[in-house]
Scaffold this active site. Structure first.
Site, PDB file in Angstrom:
ATOM      1  N   LYS A   1      -3.308  10.070  -9.178  1.00 14.33           N
ATOM      2  CA  LYS A   1      -3.491   9.900 -10.616  1.00 14.33           C
ATOM      3  C   LYS A   1      -4.516   8.609 -10.739  1.00 14.33           C
ATOM      4  O   LYS A   1      -4.013   7.335 -10.728  1.00 14.33           O
ATOM      5  CB  LYS A   1      -2.645   9.848 -11.694  1.00 14.33           C
ATOM      6  CG  LYS A   1      -2.965   9.870 -13.054  1.00 14.33           C
ATOM      7  CD  LYS A   1      -1.995   9.340 -14.034  1.00 14.33           C
ATOM      8  CE  LYS A   1      -1.634   7.937 -14.173  1.00 14.33           C
ATOM      9  NZ  LYS A   1      -3.028   7.512 -14.879  1.00 14.33           N
TER      10      LYS A   1
ATOM     11  N   GLU B   1       2.648  -2.146  -4.969  1.00 12.14           N
ATOM     12  CA  GLU B   1       1.513  -3.121  -5.178  1.00 12.14           C
ATOM     13  C   GLU B   1       1.210  -3.648  -6.400  1.00 12.14           C
ATOM     14  O   GLU B   1       0.648  -2.770  -7.331  1.00 12.14           O
ATOM     15  CB  GLU B   1       0.367  -2.747  -4.345  1.00 12.14           C
ATOM     16  CG  GLU B   1      -0.691  -3.755  -3.710  1.00 12.14           C
ATOM     17  CD  GLU B   1      -1.353  -4.585  -4.523  1.00 12.14           C
ATOM     18  OE1 GLU B   1      -0.962  -5.611  -5.469  1.00 12.14           O
ATOM     19  OE2 GLU B   1      -2.620  -4.062  -4.613  1.00 12.14           O
TER      20      GLU B   1
ATOM     21  N   CYS C   1      -5.566  -8.349  -8.479  1.00 14.53           N
ATOM     22  CA  CYS C   1      -4.028  -8.797  -8.759  1.00 14.53           C
ATOM     23  C   CYS C   1      -3.750  -9.863  -7.806  1.00 14.53           C
ATOM     24  O   CYS C   1      -2.818 -10.503  -7.929  1.00 14.53           O
ATOM     25  CB  CYS C   1      -3.147  -7.448  -7.938  1.00 14.53           C
ATOM     26  SG  CYS C   1      -3.842  -6.644  -6.520  1.00 14.53           S
TER      27      CYS C   1
ATOM     28  N   GLU D   1       0.397 -13.320 -15.523  1.00 15.57           N
ATOM     29  CA  GLU D   1      -0.862 -12.628 -15.020  1.00 15.57           C
ATOM     30  C   GLU D   1      -1.719 -12.543 -16.129  1.00 15.57           C
ATOM     31  O   GLU D   1      -1.405 -11.784 -16.826  1.00 15.57           O
ATOM     32  CB  GLU D   1      -0.582 -11.415 -14.223  1.00 15.57           C
ATOM     33  CG  GLU D   1      -1.680 -10.934 -13.510  1.00 15.57           C
ATOM     34  CD  GLU D   1      -1.400  -9.765 -12.784  1.00 15.57           C
ATOM     35  OE1 GLU D   1      -0.681  -9.027 -12.938  1.00 15.57           O
ATOM     36  OE2 GLU D   1      -1.912  -9.726 -11.373  1.00 15.57           O
TER      37      GLU D   1
END
Lengths: 312, 483
Positions: B189, B263, B297, B394
């Site tokens: 997906k 991850e 990331c 983040e």
């Protein structure tokens, strides 16, 4: 709480010199290299497989879990930063100490473990069977001690990247590992789950077999006399069902070994473990005498990749 | 404009890549069991984040499509795929690698249109590294017995793979290539805002004549992702995305026998010592945080600079940032493109405002942002304390938080003081210091005197709450082999 029915209420020890009263051992926790009682002041009775009362052992609390995690975290930098050769030597020293106390462990494992049939027959595990467990435990520890300075070469290496860079990958310890020790195999099971955690440089908080904790506590005494830095292993006795959720939910525990938890009880702990993305190892109960391979060594390591440019 | 106004400056002429190259179609379909079809979910318009104009309509998957895709993947797994000799599986992967290279320019333009990233990056990084991943893992398919996972390693089964919007094609390659090499089948997906290149990859896979059902691609939102995660007949989940969603997935899989690799997010420290080559470090800092608009990331979002060189470094960083060209992603001169979505832009704005509110000093180079589209100027915060949200959370945008340190021990303490552990950078000329820092940084990738390097042969993945499992290299096989 333990479910074993006591046959008699007075502690029974192996026969001693008739004229001399035995000095009994107080079974305590092992945290940060010391042997404290539970901060809760609680204890619980432990019986032999035959139903005899063996001892009252410390029943650790949530706060003891937290203290153990603090000790394990404090010890992590030193243990993970030690040379692999040094870790291997310390672990081998553990095997030497264990071997030197074989008779004690044979007696304790014998008291702790017996088959259902043997319970029915009212027998204790034969000394030969207990001795085989202890011998296998010593050998298992030696096996993992030898891995500590070899594992990185097996699973690490250089990466042939497409560019002017030197890139390599190495296994590093995950951190503090919460170990729920096997419930049945009181010594061989314990060393089989603990040794690989330590060989790769992790520190551990172990919750011992609830009904069979005495070999584990004696094993902590072996650890304490083996040059293992304080806090590298912390061992708690008590109710697994009570303590495991605190360990699984603790934010400063990096990984969890669910070996000592039955499958039906694992889900709740795995949910708690997700709170800080713990690595969870939930194997089927193995044959502890079989060749363990290297899968347990891989369960609690991280791969680190390092890059540097190549140039003049 | 450059701060070095005294020297003559040549103006850039626009060098736009033509959007015709992307061969945009008015509508795209999901790919199940070897066939393209309209999904049973909503028809959603995917937009160009650079101008907010619709690019194409995508017929998204519904729950019934998830069931069909998993069933097709199961049939393909039980049928031809897992029984196929590795060398034959490998040849299919080689075909895919070559086809990505052949259609590389088309894919790069399409990626920049759908994602907003500069064409320079999609052309030079996303597409070639995606092809390289297929090429690398193709070669593993008939060599798995040498991988250190036993003499005859077996696949896991049906893999559900959920990928983010920051590297849409590249993440698809990272997921699909090792899964197929090991003999698994896949339900992938792509992210809701960036489905197009994954659907063109499905076209490539169809043209490579992979057996039907080996790869299925479902466009859709979080509900479709959840349906894949929860499906009883999926054996393994691989997820790249936020730590928040990663935890939800880990909880969902508790008590099941499904395998999981994650991850997740990061808050990487990029540490500059006083003996570092500062000009190179500046380039590394810029690459570290402004590559892909910081929507990475492993972005070097916390700059830790040694106090003695902090002023000099920040001064030169600001001069360098003034030369960054922000704008049209299809212009080959563009350094910084558009933010991927309105939602992401809102998050970046919210966190930057918190930085100002908490007392850090905000700076951006003078730059004109296009009127339409999702844009955010490169931003540097100085005077950041480790307690500030912009030092802890983040941001996933072109926002750099600068902190200072005095000793290597303090740098380490600050660098590791985060629940994340994906990547880190170290800049120093001293080799022994590099190795010492690299050993003590609790992060899955350490870049020394470089940053943001990726290669299919180099394992990538996180410590702590940045996830578990590795992608890339021999290590990347482990997630797709039974044990």
């Amino acid at each position: 709480m333990p479910t074993k029915r006591p046959k008699q209420t007075t502690p029974k020890q192996p026969a001693a010199d008739a004229t001399r009263l035995r000095v009994r051992k107080t079974y305590k926790l092992y945290i940060g290299g010391a042997f404290p009682r539970s901060e809760s002041g609680r204890s619980y009775p432990v019986h032999s497989a035959a139903g005899d009362l063996l001892a009252y052992v410390a029943q650790a609390s949530r706060k003891d879990v937290r203290d153990a995690v603090v000790a394990a975290r404090k010890a992590f930098a030193g243990w993970s930063g030690a040379t692999a050769y040094n870790r291997g030597q310390v672990l081998y020293r553990v095997a030497e100490m264990l071997d030197g106390r074989r008779d004690q462990f044979v007696a304790q494992v014998g008291q702790a473990e017996m088959s259902t049939a043997e319970v029915a027959a009212g027998e204790v595990v034969s000394a030969d069977a207990a001795r085989a467990q202890v011998d296998a435990a010593v050998d298992r520890w030696v096996y993992y001690a030898g891995w500590s300075d070899k594992y990185a070469q097996i699973v690490g290496g250089t990466n042939p990247v497409a560019g002017p860079y030197f890139s390599f990958s190495l296994p590093e310890p995950t951190g503090v590992v919460g170990v729920l020790a096997p419930q049945d195999s009181s010594l061989l099971g314990l060393v089989s789950v603990l040794a690989p955690v330590l060989a790769t440089g992790n520190t551990a908080v172990v919750i011992a077999s609830e009904d069979r904790p005495l070999p584990a506590i004696s094993f902590a005494e072996v650890l304490a006399t083996s040059d293992l830095p304080p806090g590298v292993v912390n061992l708690l006795t008590g109710s697994t069902a009570e303590l495991a959720p605190w360990l699984a939910g603790h934010r400063d525990v990096n990984a969890l070994d669910l070996s000592g938890v039955v499958v039906a009880d694992r889900k709740a702990l795995q949910i708690k473990a997700a709170g800080n993305v713990k690595r969870v190892y939930a194997p089927h109960e193995p044959d502890w005498f079989a060749d363990p391979g290297i899968s347990r060594l891989g369960a609690f390591v991280e791969t680190k990749t390092v890059w540097h440019p190549i140039g003049v | 404009m450059s701060a070095r106004a005294k020297s003559p400056v040549f103006e850039y002429a626009p060098a736009p890549e033509s959007r015709e190259i992307a061969r945009l179609k008015p509508s795209y379909q999901i790919f199940i069991d070897g066939r393209f079809r309209d999904g049973s979910g909503d028809a959603v318009k995917t937009i160009n984040p650079a101008d907010e104009q619709p690019l194409a309509e995508v017929a998204e998957a519904g729950p019934a499509d998830v069931a069909d895709a998993v069933a097709a993947a199961r049939r393909a797994y039980e049928g031809p795929w897992s029984a196929m000799p590795g060398k034959e599986r490998g040849k299919y992967l080689f075909r895919i690698a070559r086809a990505i290279q052949e259609r590389g320019r088309e894919l790069a333009v399409l990626e920049s249109l759908d994602n907003g990233k500069p064409i320079r990056e999609s052309r030079d990084v996303d597409v070639p590294v995606a092809a390289a991943h297929f090429f690398y893992y193709a070669g593993w398919a008939d060599k798995l017995g040498y991988g250190g996972f036993g003499p005859d390693p077996r696949p896991v089964g049906v893999a559900g793979q959920i990928i983010p919007w920051n590297f849409p094609l590249l993440m698809a390659a990272w997921k699909i290539a090792p899964a197929l090499a090991c003999g698994n089948t896949v339900v992938l997906k792509p992210a809701e805002t960036t489905p197009l290149t994954a659907l063109v990859l499905a076209e490539i896979i169809a043209e490579a004549e992979l057996p039907a059902g080996v790869v299925n691609v479902l466009a859709g939102g979080p509900a479709i992702g959840a349906a894949i995660v929860e499906h009883d007949d999926v054996d393994k989940i691989a997820f790249t995305g936020s730590t928040e969603v990663g935890k939800i997935i880990q909880r969902t899989l508790a008590g099941t026998s499904k395998r999981l690799s994650l991850e997740l997010g990061g808050k990487a420290a990029n540490i500059v010592f006083d003996d570092a080559p500062l000009d190179q470090a500046v380039e590394g800092i810029v690459n570290g945080i402004f590559f892909n608009q910081g929507q990475v990331c492993c972005a070097g979002s916390r700059l830790l600079v040694q106090e003695s060189v902090a002023d000099e470094l920040i001064d030169s960083l600001q001069r360098r940032l003034a030369t960054l060209r922000v704008g049209d992603p299809l212009d080959k001169n563009t350094d910084v493109g558009a933010i991927n979505s309105a939602a992401q832009l809102a998050r970046i704005r919210e966190l930057t405002e918190s930085g100002v509110a908490e007392g850090a000093t905000r700076w951006s180079p003078p730059c004109e942002l296009p009127e339409r589209g999702f844009w955010f100027a490169p931003t540097v915060f100085t005077g950041v304390s480790p307690a500030h949200r912009i030092a802890r959370e983040e941001i996933f945008g072109p926002v750099l938080s600068v902190l200072t340190f005095r000793t290597p021990a303090e740098a380490l303490e600050k660098a590791n003081n985060t629940p994340y552990g994906l990547s880190a950078g170290v800049w120093t000329e001293k080799g022994s210091r590099i190795l010492s820092m690299a050993a003590q940084l609790r992060a899955g990738v350490v870049w020394a005197n470089t940053f943001n390097r990726f290669d299919p042969s180099a394992p990538f993945g996180g410590y702590k709450e940045s996830g578990f499992g590795r992608e890339g290299g021999r290590h990347g096989l482990e997630a797709y082999l039974a044990h």
